[in-house]
Design a protein around this motif. Structure first.
Motif, short mmCIF file in Angstrom:
data_model
loop_
_atom_site.label_atom_id
_atom_site.label_comp_id
_atom_site.label_asym_id
_atom_site.label_seq_id
_atom_site.Cartn_x
_atom_site.Cartn_y
_atom_site.Cartn_z
N CYS A 1 0.83 -1.21 0.00
CA CYS A 1 0.00 0.00 0.00
C CYS A 1 0.86 1.26 0.00
O CYS A 1 1.88 1.32 0.68
CB CYS A 1 -0.93 0.01 1.21
SG CYS A 1 -2.24 1.23 0.98
N TYR B 1 -4.39 3.06 11.63
CA TYR B 1 -5.06 1.91 12.24
C TYR B 1 -4.88 0.61 11.45
O TYR B 1 -5.34 -0.44 11.87
CB TYR B 1 -6.57 2.20 12.33
CG TYR B 1 -7.14 2.69 11.02
CD1 TYR B 1 -7.53 1.79 10.03
CD2 TYR B 1 -7.24 4.05 10.75
CE1 TYR B 1 -8.00 2.24 8.82
CE2 TYR B 1 -7.71 4.51 9.54
CZ TYR B 1 -8.10 3.60 8.57
OH TYR B 1 -8.55 4.04 7.36
N CYS B 2 -4.21 0.67 10.30
CA CYS B 2 -4.26 -0.46 9.36
C CYS B 2 -3.00 -1.31 9.38
O CYS B 2 -1.87 -0.79 9.32
CB CYS B 2 -4.52 0.07 7.95
SG CYS B 2 -4.53 -1.23 6.71
N ASN C 1 -1.90 -3.09 7.06
CA ASN C 1 -1.22 -3.07 5.75
C ASN C 1 -0.55 -1.74 5.43
O ASN C 1 -0.10 -1.54 4.31
CB ASN C 1 -2.22 -3.39 4.64
CG ASN C 1 -2.84 -4.75 4.82
OD1 ASN C 1 -2.15 -5.70 5.16
ND2 ASN C 1 -4.15 -4.84 4.63
N ARG C 2 -0.51 -0.82 6.38
CA ARG C 2 0.00 0.51 6.05
C ARG C 2 1.48 0.44 5.61
O ARG C 2 2.21 -0.48 6.02
CB ARG C 2 -0.16 1.45 7.24
CG ARG C 2 0.68 1.12 8.44
CD ARG C 2 0.43 2.13 9.51
NE ARG C 2 1.22 1.87 10.69
CZ ARG C 2 1.29 2.68 11.73
NH1 ARG C 2 0.62 3.81 11.74
NH2 ARG C 2 2.03 2.38 12.75
N ALA D 1 -5.45 -3.20 -1.13
CA ALA D 1 -4.71 -2.00 -0.71
C ALA D 1 -4.41 -1.22 -1.99
O ALA D 1 -4.73 -1.68 -3.09
CB ALA D 1 -3.43 -2.41 0.00
N ILE D 2 -3.82 -0.05 -1.85
CA ILE D 2 -3.63 0.78 -3.05
C ILE D 2 -2.19 0.67 -3.55
O ILE D 2 -1.26 1.10 -2.89
CB ILE D 2 -4.03 2.23 -2.75
CG1 ILE D 2 -5.50 2.21 -2.29
CG2 ILE D 2 -3.84 3.12 -3.97
CD1 ILE D 2 -6.12 3.52 -2.02
N LYS E 1 -5.96 10.06 2.75
CA LYS E 1 -7.32 9.91 2.21
C LYS E 1 -8.04 11.25 2.25
O LYS E 1 -7.72 12.11 3.06
CB LYS E 1 -8.10 8.87 3.00
CG LYS E 1 -7.60 7.47 2.76
CD LYS E 1 -8.49 6.45 3.42
CE LYS E 1 -8.03 5.05 3.08
NZ LYS E 1 -8.74 4.04 3.85
N TYR F 1 -0.38 4.07 0.97
CA TYR F 1 -0.91 4.91 2.06
C TYR F 1 -0.43 4.42 3.42
O TYR F 1 0.04 3.30 3.56
CB TYR F 1 -2.45 4.92 2.02
CG TYR F 1 -3.05 5.70 0.88
CD1 TYR F 1 -2.26 6.39 -0.03
CD2 TYR F 1 -4.43 5.74 0.70
CE1 TYR F 1 -2.82 7.09 -1.08
CE2 TYR F 1 -5.00 6.44 -0.35
CZ TYR F 1 -4.18 7.12 -1.24
OH TYR F 1 -4.75 7.81 -2.27
N ASP F 2 -0.64 5.28 4.41
CA ASP F 2 -0.11 4.95 5.74
C ASP F 2 -1.16 5.21 6.82
O ASP F 2 -0.90 5.95 7.79
CB ASP F 2 1.15 5.79 5.99
CG ASP F 2 2.05 5.10 6.99
OD1 ASP F 2 2.16 3.87 6.96
OD2 ASP F 2 2.65 5.81 7.83
N CYS F 3 -2.33 4.61 6.67
CA CYS F 3 -3.41 4.83 7.65
C CYS F 3 -2.99 4.22 9.00
O CYS F 3 -2.62 3.05 9.07
CB CYS F 3 -4.70 4.18 7.17
SG CYS F 3 -5.14 4.73 5.50
#
Ligand code: SF4
Length: 449
Positions: free
Chosen positions: A64, A70-71, A73-74, A110-111, A181, A66-68
């Motif tokens: 991914c 809570y996730c 997979n960040r 994931a992106i 996001k 992105y770096d959310c």
């Protein structure tokens, strides 16, 4: 990396998405026995017509950009990564389907690289499955926020259900925990899918062969407890989503800590009882004609975890009770705790023949444990206590006498559907909480609150 290894990584990475539930069983195959409950990707979900089906639930990739916070997979997490090619997913789906393991596919991602690239890969899977493989099974696909409207529209022609996950209930929380996001990038595809679902339905009224578009409707997911929004704020958001974007379901997911981050709350256990109350409140919005502002207010913005939201509403509005069972309109009967849609219909039909007394209600199979405090039959009140807030609360939740605070209950990571969720809660709960949860579990199955 071989396909089995990828399947293990990418089905495990998909388990946090609750808009499709997973059994999470780890029972191994044994010599002389039949079958094994593999953890890799098979889960259960409900189709729009209510059938429970098995789905292959996987991510296209867990790489991914992105770096959310809570996730799992960040970008900044050091986890094992993998990606399927679209053809690998197609082969897995067809092979599993032929062996009767699954009836459909739940595909998220994931992106990777950017939103359009990810959406293109997802689209390839759905398109090839339908057009080249003739696959007619169920497909639930994530729409990737930020992807072009054309790509999302095209995918919508091949899938049964689509979902765009909002994840966090406010713009501020998105900025804090998912800074890559953007609220509009999430709402825009939702709006577009919602209006195209309506247009496609209209078109099919005139032309029977007009193309289907996301016939199973769209859904979304909200994480509960990672950010400070109240139940009122969350339920208001859900109400808006149902009204404005034509959503079929909002799923609530109790925040499960998987990362360490200074912006995340320190929770010992996921707030699963809160999640459960939100599901019940959501049910009241969709099927019982309640509005969010009736169930919660600025003064009382959180659900009472001891009582289901309908009971709580009735106790906060005792001036409206008791209602006369032989005269109350259907809409008011629906608001009586313990009387659900089926019971209200039975009452309305039966009282046309003759006035109903208390025994008649029992014979009709109406559960009076809660309802007795809120009704009269031929003007007579049968409740085992006065019509008084505290006294009724004591009767409904006798645990009050013994426990001041019933704690949130710890669940396993696989407490993903409201039904499996309730069962797990029930099995793991303390004796004081069990009777309360047993009633709640039944209400989640029948919808009768
Ligand atoms: S976009 Fe955010 S929530 Fe989605 S997989 Fe990437 S890090 Fe996780």
């Amino acid at each position: 990396m071989d396909l089995n290894e990828k399947l293990k990584i990418l089905s495990d990475a998909a388990k946090y998405d609750v808009s499709c539930s997973s059994s999470g069983s780890t029972r191994k195959g044994q010599k002389g026995n039949l079958g094994a409950a593999a953890t890799s990707g098979i889960c259960h979900s409900f189709t729009p017509d209510g059938r429970c089906i098995s789905l292959l639930k996987i991510l296209l990739t867990n790489y991914c950009i992105y770096d959310c916070a809570y996730c799992i997979n960040r970008r900044s997490n050091d986890v094992q990564r993998a990606s399927f090619t679209p053809q690998e997913i197609i082969n897995l789906t067809i092979n599993f389907y032929r062996r009767n393991y699954i009836e459909g596919l739940f595909l998220s991602s994931a992106i990777i690289k950017n939103s359009n690239h990810t959406m293109e890969m997802l689209l390839q899977v759905a398109k090839k499955l339908r057009l080249e493989e003739g696959f007619n099974g169920y497909i639930h696909m994530k729409a990737i926020p930020g992807a072009s409207e054309e790509l999302i529209h095209e995918a919508g022609l091949y899938v049964d259900r689509m979902s765009v996950n909002i994840e966090l209930p406010s713009e501020n929380s998105l900025k804090l925990l998912a800074p890559d996001k953007d609220k509009n990038a999430i709402l825009a595809p939702m709006r577009s899918i919602g209006s195209q679902i309506i247009s496609a339905k209209e078109a099919r009224k005139t032309f029977k062969k007009a193309p289907l578009f996301v016939p199973g409707g769209q859904s979304t997911q909200l994480i509960i407890g990672a950010t400070p929004e109240t139940d009122l704020k969350i339920l208001n958001l859900s109400e808006n989503l149902y009204n404005k974007y034509n959503l079929k379901r909002v799923y609530y997911s109790a925040y499960t800590p998987v990362n360490t981050d200074s912006n995340l709350p320190e929770l010992k256990t996921p707030p699963t009882l809160r999640e459960h109350r939100l599901y019940q409140g959501d049910w009241l919005l969709r099927f019982y004609g309640f509005k969010a502002h009736e169930l919660l207010s600025e003064e009382k913005p959180q659900f009472d975890i001891h009582l289901d939201p309908k009971c709580n509403w009735a106790l906060n509005n005792l001036h409206l009770f008791p209602v006369e069972i032989n005269k109350a309109p259907y809409e008011m009967l629906l608001r009586v705790p313990g009387i659900g849609i089926r019971s209200a219909k039975k009452i309305v039909i039966s009282r046309r023949i003759a006035p109903l007394n208390y025994d008649d209600l029992k014979k009709l199979g109406i559960v009076l444990k809660r309802a007795q405090f809120f009704i009269t039959c031929n003007t007579k009140y049968y409740g085992s206590t006065d019509i008084d807030d505290i006294q009724i609360r004591r009767k409904l939740v006798p645990q009050f006498e013994f426990e001041e605070n019933i704690p949130y209950e710890q669940l396993s990571l696989f407490t993903l559907s409201s039904t499996t969720h309730n069962t797990s809660l029930l099995l793991n709960s303390t004796s004081a909480v069990k009777p309360l949860l047993l009633q709640d579990s039944l209400s989640a199955l029948t919808g009768e609150l």
